[in-house]
Design a protein around this motif. Sequence first.
Motif, PDB file in Angstrom:
ATOM      1  N   LYS A  49       0.823  -1.211   0.000  1.00 64.89           N
ATOM      2  CA  LYS A  49       0.000   0.000   0.000  1.00 64.89           C
ATOM      3  C   LYS A  49       0.860   1.265   0.000  1.00 64.89           C
ATOM      4  O   LYS A  49       0.571   2.233  -0.708  1.00 64.89           O
ATOM      5  CB  LYS A  49      -0.923  -0.003   1.222  1.00 64.89           C
ATOM      6  CG  LYS A  49      -2.054  -1.013   1.131  1.00 64.89           C
ATOM      7  CD  LYS A  49      -2.949  -0.916   2.364  1.00 64.89           C
ATOM      8  CE  LYS A  49      -4.098  -1.914   2.275  1.00 64.89           C
ATOM      9  NZ  LYS A  49      -4.992  -1.869   3.473  1.00 64.89           N
ATOM     10  N   GLU A  50       1.925   1.231   0.784  1.00 65.64           N
ATOM     11  CA  GLU A  50       2.821   2.392   0.820  1.00 65.64           C
ATOM     12  C   GLU A  50       3.475   2.619  -0.530  1.00 65.64           C
ATOM     13  O   GLU A  50       3.599   3.766  -1.001  1.00 65.64           O
ATOM     14  CB  GLU A  50       3.882   2.195   1.898  1.00 65.64           C
ATOM     15  CG  GLU A  50       3.346   2.263   3.320  1.00 65.64           C
ATOM     16  CD  GLU A  50       4.442   2.037   4.347  1.00 65.64           C
ATOM     17  OE1 GLU A  50       5.607   1.791   3.923  1.00 65.64           O
ATOM     18  OE2 GLU A  50       4.137   2.075   5.551  1.00 65.64           O
ATOM     19  N   ASN A  51       3.885   1.542  -1.189  1.00 65.88           N
ATOM     20  CA  ASN A  51       4.498   1.701  -2.508  1.00 65.88           C
ATOM     21  C   ASN A  51       3.499   2.247  -3.534  1.00 65.88           C
ATOM     22  O   ASN A  51       3.844   3.085  -4.372  1.00 65.88           O
ATOM     23  CB  ASN A  51       5.055   0.360  -2.982  1.00 65.88           C
ATOM     24  CG  ASN A  51       6.253  -0.096  -2.156  1.00 65.88           C
ATOM     25  OD1 ASN A  51       6.977   0.740  -1.608  1.00 65.88           O
ATOM     26  ND2 ASN A  51       6.446  -1.407  -2.051  1.00 65.88           N
ATOM     27  N   ILE A  52       2.235   1.743  -3.467  1.00 70.72           N
ATOM     28  CA  ILE A  52       1.220   2.233  -4.404  1.00 70.72           C
ATOM     29  C   ILE A  52       0.941   3.713  -4.177  1.00 70.72           C
ATOM     30  O   ILE A  52       0.841   4.519  -5.115  1.00 70.72           O
ATOM     31  CB  ILE A  52      -0.066   1.397  -4.258  1.00 70.72           C
ATOM     32  CG1 ILE A  52       0.178  -0.036  -4.752  1.00 70.72           C
ATOM     33  CG2 ILE A  52      -1.204   2.033  -5.056  1.00 70.72           C
ATOM     34  CD1 ILE A  52      -0.977  -0.989  -4.468  1.00 70.72           C
ATOM     35  N   ALA A  53       0.844   4.124  -2.892  1.00 74.16           N
ATOM     36  CA  ALA A  53       0.585   5.535  -2.585  1.00 74.16           C
ATOM     37  C   ALA A  53       1.752   6.411  -3.024  1.00 74.16           C
ATOM     38  O   ALA A  53       1.557   7.517  -3.557  1.00 74.16           O
ATOM     39  CB  ALA A  53       0.328   5.701  -1.084  1.00 74.16           C
ATOM     40  N   LYS A  54       2.961   5.909  -2.840  1.00 72.83           N
ATOM     41  CA  LYS A  54       4.135   6.683  -3.251  1.00 72.83           C
ATOM     42  C   LYS A  54       4.188   6.832  -4.768  1.00 72.83           C
ATOM     43  O   LYS A  54       4.487   7.924  -5.285  1.00 72.83           O
ATOM     44  CB  LYS A  54       5.400   5.994  -2.735  1.00 72.83           C
ATOM     45  CG  LYS A  54       6.663   6.801  -2.934  1.00 72.83           C
ATOM     46  CD  LYS A  54       7.863   6.056  -2.379  1.00 72.83           C
ATOM     47  CE  LYS A  54       7.785   5.926  -0.866  1.00 72.83           C
ATOM     48  NZ  LYS A  54       9.016   5.307  -0.305  1.00 72.83           N
ATOM     49  N   GLU A  55       3.888   5.763  -5.491  1.00 70.35           N
ATOM     50  CA  GLU A  55       3.867   5.851  -6.949  1.00 70.35           C
ATOM     51  C   GLU A  55       2.778   6.825  -7.426  1.00 70.35           C
ATOM     52  O   GLU A  55       2.995   7.608  -8.365  1.00 70.35           O
ATOM     53  CB  GLU A  55       3.650   4.469  -7.544  1.00 70.35           C
ATOM     54  CG  GLU A  55       4.829   3.526  -7.367  1.00 70.35           C
ATOM     55  CD  GLU A  55       4.560   2.150  -7.935  1.00 70.35           C
ATOM     56  OE1 GLU A  55       3.414   1.956  -8.435  1.00 70.35           O
ATOM     57  OE2 GLU A  55       5.450   1.291  -7.879  1.00 70.35           O
ATOM     58  N   LYS A  56       1.616   6.780  -6.775  1.00 71.27           N
ATOM     59  CA  LYS A  56       0.538   7.690  -7.143  1.00 71.27           C
ATOM     60  C   LYS A  56       0.930   9.146  -6.903  1.00 71.27           C
ATOM     61  O   LYS A  56       0.667  10.029  -7.739  1.00 71.27           O
ATOM     62  CB  LYS A  56      -0.711   7.335  -6.337  1.00 71.27           C
ATOM     63  CG  LYS A  56      -1.931   8.142  -6.723  1.00 71.27           C
ATOM     64  CD  LYS A  56      -3.136   7.701  -5.917  1.00 71.27           C
ATOM     65  CE  LYS A  56      -4.372   8.517  -6.293  1.00 71.27           C
ATOM     66  NZ  LYS A  56      -5.568   8.093  -5.504  1.00 71.27           N
ATOM     67  N   GLU A  57       1.583   9.398  -5.767  1.00 70.52           N
ATOM     68  CA  GLU A  57       2.030  10.759  -5.455  1.00 70.52           C
ATOM     69  C   GLU A  57       3.070  11.239  -6.453  1.00 70.52           C
ATOM     70  O   GLU A  57       3.054  12.397  -6.893  1.00 70.52           O
ATOM     71  CB  GLU A  57       2.590  10.793  -4.040  1.00 70.52           C
ATOM     72  CG  GLU A  57       3.006  12.182  -3.566  1.00 70.52           C
ATOM     73  CD  GLU A  57       3.537  12.165  -2.155  1.00 70.52           C
ATOM     74  OE1 GLU A  57       3.944  13.252  -1.679  1.00 70.52           O
ATOM     75  OE2 GLU A  57       3.545  11.089  -1.529  1.00 70.52           O
ATOM     76  N   LYS A  59       3.338  10.262  -9.576  1.00 76.19           N
ATOM     77  CA  LYS A  59       2.654  10.529 -10.844  1.00 76.19           C
ATOM     78  C   LYS A  59       1.926  11.870 -10.792  1.00 76.19           C
ATOM     79  O   LYS A  59       1.965  12.649 -11.763  1.00 76.19           O
ATOM     80  CB  LYS A  59       1.676   9.397 -11.151  1.00 76.19           C
ATOM     81  CG  LYS A  59       2.347   8.082 -11.531  1.00 76.19           C
ATOM     82  CD  LYS A  59       1.309   7.025 -11.834  1.00 76.19           C
ATOM     83  CE  LYS A  59       1.964   5.691 -12.205  1.00 76.19           C
ATOM     84  NZ  LYS A  59       0.955   4.625 -12.491  1.00 76.19           N
ATOM     85  N   GLU A  60       1.263  12.162  -9.667  1.00 77.72           N
ATOM     86  CA  GLU A  60       0.560  13.444  -9.544  1.00 77.72           C
ATOM     87  C   GLU A  60       1.534  14.617  -9.579  1.00 77.72           C
ATOM     88  O   GLU A  60       1.268  15.651 -10.196  1.00 77.72           O
ATOM     89  CB  GLU A  60      -0.250  13.464  -8.249  1.00 77.72           C
ATOM     90  CG  GLU A  60      -1.444  12.517  -8.258  1.00 77.72           C
ATOM     91  CD  GLU A  60      -2.199  12.551  -6.948  1.00 77.72           C
ATOM     92  OE1 GLU A  60      -1.706  13.231  -6.007  1.00 77.72           O
ATOM     93  OE2 GLU A  60      -3.257  11.911  -6.855  1.00 77.72           O
ATOM     94  N   THR A  61       2.685  14.428  -8.926  1.00 78.26           N
ATOM     95  CA  THR A  61       3.694  15.487  -8.944  1.00 78.26           C
ATOM     96  C   THR A  61       4.223  15.715 -10.349  1.00 78.26           C
ATOM     97  O   THR A  61       4.387  16.867 -10.797  1.00 78.26           O
ATOM     98  CB  THR A  61       4.851  15.122  -8.004  1.00 78.26           C
ATOM     99  OG1 THR A  61       4.348  14.879  -6.686  1.00 78.26           O
ATOM    100  CG2 THR A  61       5.877  16.242  -7.939  1.00 78.26           C
ATOM    101  N   ALA A  62       4.491  14.628 -11.079  1.00 80.75           N
ATOM    102  CA  ALA A  62       4.984  14.767 -12.452  1.00 80.75           C
ATOM    103  C   ALA A  62       3.934  15.415 -13.337  1.00 80.75           C
ATOM    104  O   ALA A  62       4.252  16.270 -14.186  1.00 80.75           O
ATOM    105  CB  ALA A  62       5.369  13.396 -13.000  1.00 80.75           C
ATOM    106  N   ARG A  63       2.640  15.079 -13.136  1.00 81.57           N
ATOM    107  CA  ARG A  63       1.575  15.677 -13.927  1.00 81.57           C
ATOM    108  C   ARG A  63       1.461  17.176 -13.627  1.00 81.57           C
ATOM    109  O   ARG A  63       1.279  17.995 -14.556  1.00 81.57           O
ATOM    110  CB  ARG A  63       0.255  14.982 -13.635  1.00 81.57           C
ATOM    111  CG  ARG A  63      -0.866  15.395 -14.583  1.00 81.57           C
ATOM    112  CD  ARG A  63      -2.186  14.728 -14.243  1.00 81.57           C
ATOM    113  NE  ARG A  63      -2.090  13.285 -14.274  1.00 81.57           N
ATOM    114  CZ  ARG A  63      -2.122  12.502 -13.188  1.00 81.57           C
ATOM    115  NH1 ARG A  63      -2.232  13.035 -11.970  1.00 81.57           N
ATOM    116  NH2 ARG A  63      -2.045  11.188 -13.315  1.00 81.57           N
ATOM    117  N   ALA A  64       1.572  17.555 -12.345  1.00 78.37           N
ATOM    118  CA  ALA A  64       1.496  18.977 -11.984  1.00 78.37           C
ATOM    119  C   ALA A  64       2.667  19.756 -12.576  1.00 78.37           C
ATOM    120  O   ALA A  64       2.499  20.882 -13.066  1.00 78.37           O
ATOM    121  CB  ALA A  64       1.480  19.122 -10.462  1.00 78.37           C
ATOM    122  N   ILE A  65       3.856  19.141 -12.565  1.00 71.41           N
ATOM    123  CA  ILE A  65       5.022  19.811 -13.146  1.00 71.41           C
ATOM    124  C   ILE A  65       4.849  19.993 -14.647  1.00 71.41           C
ATOM    125  O   ILE A  65       5.190  21.046 -15.216  1.00 71.41           O
ATOM    126  CB  ILE A  65       6.295  19.008 -12.827  1.00 71.41           C
ATOM    127  CG1 ILE A  65       6.598  19.068 -11.329  1.00 71.41           C
ATOM    128  CG2 ILE A  65       7.488  19.544 -13.621  1.00 71.41           C
ATOM    129  CD1 ILE A  65       7.744  18.193 -10.895  1.00 71.41           C
TER     130      ILE A  65
END
Length: 237
Positions: A49-57, A59-65
């Motif tokens: 779960k921690e790895n999935i949440a980290k990957e999601k975060e 991806k969101e950071t890369a999308r915002a950038i």
Amino acid sequence: MTEYWVSQGNKWCDFCKIYISNNPSSIRNHELGQRHKDNVAKRLAAMRKENIAKEKEQKETARAIEQIEAKAQRSYQKDKAKFEEARESPELDSQEWELDSSSGYYYHKTNGFCYDPKSGFYYSDAIGKWVTKEEAYVSPHFTSKSLSKSKSKSDENKSNKFQNGSSSGPVVTTSLNPKRNVKAAPSSLAVGKRKRPNEKSKVISEEEKAALKAREAARKRVQEREKPLLGLYSKPY
């Protein structure tokens, strides 16, 4: 040779948070137990779960950038297009704007604005910074050129009147100070106290006369005492 008994101690299980005997049989029995297996499964699920949440975060950071970079690129292209448009066609009135060869700026003759053809910005001492064309034209300092034009025209009319010999207003022939004599005669205030006409002489009593006489005598004594100190008279010896 004598053999000594050595304690094996305990081993800490990080999954179950307990101590077990530090021997192979106890460790194997504990690891094969259902409690240890359930705790290991829970730990692995939490890690996933921690790895999935980290990957999601991430991806969101890369999308915002990417969005920020795209917006900045669009803004840059828009500013660049405005800059090229202002550089190619400044739309300056040759009668109002004058080119300064030393600085390369255009100087407005009436409102004092400076225009940079390289950047397309305007500057004025009243504003105190470089602004865009829209901000410069909206500024009240830029629209004050009509007032300066009317003022310059009035100054030109006045100068023409003076050159033609006509005065712009009434000519004052008398002295501005009515108390001052034209012949520069000394005023009565400088000579002495001004005497009013039909002024009656003041009656002085005997006590006032004695007081004035005593004051005059004291003044003379002070003068006689201070004469040697002033160096105006030579010493008797």
